[in-house]
Design an enzyme around this catalytic site. Structure first.
Site, mmCIF file in Angstrom:
data_model
loop_
_atom_site.group_PDB
_atom_site.id
_atom_site.type_symbol
_atom_site.label_atom_id
_atom_site.label_comp_id
_atom_site.label_asym_id
_atom_site.label_seq_id
_atom_site.Cartn_x
_atom_site.Cartn_y
_atom_site.Cartn_z
ATOM 1 N N ARG A 36 0.820 -1.221 0.000
ATOM 2 C CA ARG A 36 0.000 0.000 0.000
ATOM 3 C C ARG A 36 0.852 1.269 0.000
ATOM 4 O O ARG A 36 0.415 2.296 -0.519
ATOM 5 C CB ARG A 36 -0.949 -0.004 1.189
ATOM 6 C CG ARG A 36 -2.113 -0.939 0.955
ATOM 7 C CD ARG A 36 -3.132 -0.894 2.057
ATOM 8 N NE ARG A 36 -4.390 -1.473 1.589
ATOM 9 C CZ ARG A 36 -5.395 -1.820 2.378
ATOM 10 N NH1 ARG A 36 -5.295 -1.655 3.673
ATOM 11 N NH2 ARG A 36 -6.501 -2.327 1.859
ATOM 12 N N LYS A 197 -18.468 -18.390 2.298
ATOM 13 C CA LYS A 197 -19.884 -18.220 2.633
ATOM 14 C C LYS A 197 -20.721 -17.604 1.529
ATOM 15 O O LYS A 197 -20.351 -16.588 0.954
ATOM 16 C CB LYS A 197 -20.007 -17.296 3.846
ATOM 17 C CG LYS A 197 -19.383 -17.826 5.088
ATOM 18 C CD LYS A 197 -19.578 -16.816 6.191
ATOM 19 C CE LYS A 197 -18.900 -17.302 7.464
ATOM 20 N NZ LYS A 197 -18.975 -16.296 8.511
ATOM 21 N N GLY A 354 -9.395 -10.073 -0.402
ATOM 22 C CA GLY A 354 -8.221 -10.342 0.427
ATOM 23 C C GLY A 354 -7.644 -11.730 0.208
ATOM 24 O O GLY A 354 -6.458 -11.897 -0.093
ATOM 25 N N GLY A 377 -12.935 -4.559 0.877
ATOM 26 C CA GLY A 377 -14.341 -4.170 1.013
ATOM 27 C C GLY A 377 -14.855 -3.308 -0.132
ATOM 28 O O GLY A 377 -15.970 -3.511 -0.613
HETATM 29 P P1 ADP Z 1 -12.017 -13.089 -0.424
HETATM 30 O O1 ADP Z 1 -11.294 -12.641 0.837
HETATM 31 O O2 ADP Z 1 -11.109 -13.171 -1.592
HETATM 32 O O3 ADP Z 1 -13.261 -12.270 -0.688
HETATM 33 P P2 ADP Z 1 -13.427 -15.138 1.039
HETATM 34 O O4 ADP Z 1 -13.015 -14.500 2.326
HETATM 35 O O5 ADP Z 1 -14.859 -15.048 0.665
HETATM 36 O O6 ADP Z 1 -12.513 -14.600 -0.164
HETATM 37 O O7 ADP Z 1 -13.119 -16.704 1.068
HETATM 38 C C1 ADP Z 1 -11.868 -17.230 1.356
HETATM 39 C C2 ADP Z 1 -11.970 -18.437 2.239
HETATM 40 O O8 ADP Z 1 -12.828 -19.429 1.716
HETATM 41 C C3 ADP Z 1 -10.629 -19.094 2.394
HETATM 42 O O9 ADP Z 1 -10.186 -18.958 3.742
HETATM 43 C C4 ADP Z 1 -10.871 -20.556 2.018
HETATM 44 O O10 ADP Z 1 -10.201 -21.454 2.868
HETATM 45 C C5 ADP Z 1 -12.367 -20.668 2.179
HETATM 46 N N1 ADP Z 1 -12.890 -21.807 1.422
HETATM 47 C C6 ADP Z 1 -12.783 -22.061 0.106
HETATM 48 N N2 ADP Z 1 -13.331 -23.241 -0.228
HETATM 49 C C7 ADP Z 1 -13.815 -23.773 0.915
HETATM 50 C C8 ADP Z 1 -14.487 -24.994 1.245
HETATM 51 N N3 ADP Z 1 -14.784 -25.892 0.304
HETATM 52 N N4 ADP Z 1 -14.823 -25.209 2.533
HETATM 53 C C9 ADP Z 1 -14.527 -24.287 3.480
HETATM 54 N N5 ADP Z 1 -13.903 -23.125 3.243
HETATM 55 C C10 ADP Z 1 -13.538 -22.851 1.975
HETATM 56 MG MG MG Z 2 -11.688 -13.016 2.901
#
Ligand code: ADP
Ligand code: MG
Length: 396
Positions: A36, A197, A354, A377
């Site tokens: 950053r 999620k 992230g 975000g």
């Molecule tokens: P970002 O930060 O890029 O928006 P998220 O925070 O939504 O992404 O998701 C990342 C998380 O999702 C990771 O920690 C990863 O381990 C988890 N994840 C991916 N696939 C699965 C799965 N099949 N079961 C549980 N967790 C998962």
């Molecule tokens: Mg995340």
């Protein structure tokens, strides 16, 4: 959207109040990742070259309107000076006499870092008097903090209404890249949404199915979709209460002619541990104690074919638990293929989030993507189709 850039600004001798995001990770007073800090360098260089006085405004952490010494920006002046290649002065307040004295002492081309804007409650309240107190030290305002643009705070939004307002170089880069991916993309455009999620990404999914030609759903959230379609998911992470919502998103995609790609095979294991025995299974072929932890090889292959048949890719969320090998396999394979297409000029590949950025870095292919947003975000809210107040305030 159109906005003024620094190319059109009259900079010589002007006091430029520059909102930056230097909320960097620190440990023991040391910056552990200076991404950053480096991101603001083009704007700082451009302003200095134009003869402006560069006054940096930023927040750090969440002091909630109070002076919290551990959340001071003071420790960042030295690392910034090193990167800018010139001294960076520091003032112990962002408004009032301390700020004014430091600004008055500046010569053209000088750089000054003001203390954490969030030490004042007026910052997050977007209080007009606080914004005016900030504006008192500037002739123009530059917003270079896309990652803070989803907040309507005094230094991210309010100031834009009080001074001539410009988008900084990083802001311009980010807005241009994002517009190319979702605003006015070359079609067909494919989305990949993964992560853990569904619940945190409902607005995002609902918006994307109305805009994209194809959408692949992966990660933990795909389990909810599989469950909603009647497949057994064993002990997988799954938001069963959202099954009807998942079906609603499937219907919405159909109405908008967005082709959905749900997994066609899965990688399961009993234990989520490095090197755990992973098995490739057909949908629903899962024991009670097994969990789905990655996309299967056929799913990944079909996703790669969809990429090859698309002109634009927008990606948020890993396809599996990429932090723990071998469950990084699907994400890494898909990321490398996207990077290859992007490098060959066959695909505009944009990604953000992230964990997504961490996954692309781990796969060693972030550099070959057309653009990787580190905005977190703000990136997600933009993918949700929401107006970002800090960006809207720059509109001309
Ligand atoms: P970002 O930060 O890029 O928006 P998220 O925070 O939504 O992404 O998701 C990342 C998380 O999702 C990771 O920690 C990863 O381990 C988890 N994840 C991916 N696939 C699965 C799965 N099949 N079961 C549980 N967790 C998962
Ligand atoms: Mg995340």
């Amino acid at each position: 959207m159109s906005f003024k850039t620094l190319d059109t600004a009259d900079l010589a001798g002007k006091r430029a109040l520059v909102r930056v995001d230097i909320n960097v990770p620190m440990a023991d007073g040391q910056v552990t990742d200076d991404t950053r800090l480096r991101a603001i360098l083009p704007t700082v260089a451009k302003l200095r070259a134009g003869g402006a006085k560069v006054i940096l405004l930023a927040h750090f952490d969440r002091p909630k309107g109070k002076r919290v010494p551990e959340m001071s920006l003071a420790p960042l002046a030295a690392p910034l000076a090193g990167l800018v290649g010139a001294p960076v002065a520091f003032a112990g307040d962002c408004i009032g006499p301390a700020a004014k004295a430091a600004v008055d002492a500046m010569k053209d081309g000088d750089v000054l870092l003001l203390e954490n804007t969030r030490f004042h409650a007026g910052e997050e309240k977007n209080d007009l008097d606080f914004a005016k107190a900030l504006a008192a030290n500037g002739d123009l305002y530059v917003n270079d903090a896309f990652s803070a643009a989803h907040r309507a705070h005094a230094s991210t939004e309010g100031l834009a209404h009080l001074l001539p307002a410009y988008a900084g170089e990083q802001m311009r880069l980010e807005l241009t890249a994002l517009d190319k991916a979702l605003g006015d993309p070359e079609r067909p455009v494919l989305g990949i949404v993964g992560g853990s999620k569904v619940s945190t990404k409902l607005d995002l999914l609902r918006n994307l199915v109305t805009k994209l030609d194809k959408l692949a759903i992966g990660g933990g959230m795909a389990n909810t979709f599989l469950y909603a379609q009647g497949h057994d998911v064993g002990a997988s992470y799954c938001e069963k209460e959202l099954a009807e919502t998942a079906r609603e998103i499937i219907r919405l995609a159909g109405q908008h002619n967005c082709k959905l790609f749900l997994p066609i095979d899965i990688v399961v294991a009993e234990k989520l541990a490095p090197g755990a025995a992973a098995r490739v299974r057909a949908l629903g072929a899962i024991d009670d104690e097994e969990r789905i932890l990655d996309a299967g090889p056929e799913t990944v292959e079909r996703l790669c074919r969809a990429m090859a048949n698309s002109k634009t890719l927008i990606w948020n969320g890993p396809l599996g638990v990429f932090e723990i090998p071998p469950f990084d396999k699907g994400t890494v394979a898909a990321a490398r293929y996207a990077a290859e297409l992007a490098k060959a000029g066959k695909l505009v590949a944009v990604a953000g989030g992230g964990d997504t950025v961490a996954a692309l870095n781990a796969a060693g292919c972030a550099d070959d993507f057309t653009f990787v947003s580190t905005a977190g975000g703000a990136f997600l809210e933009w993918m949700e189709g929401k107006e970002l107040p800090g960006v809207a305030a720059l509109a001309t």
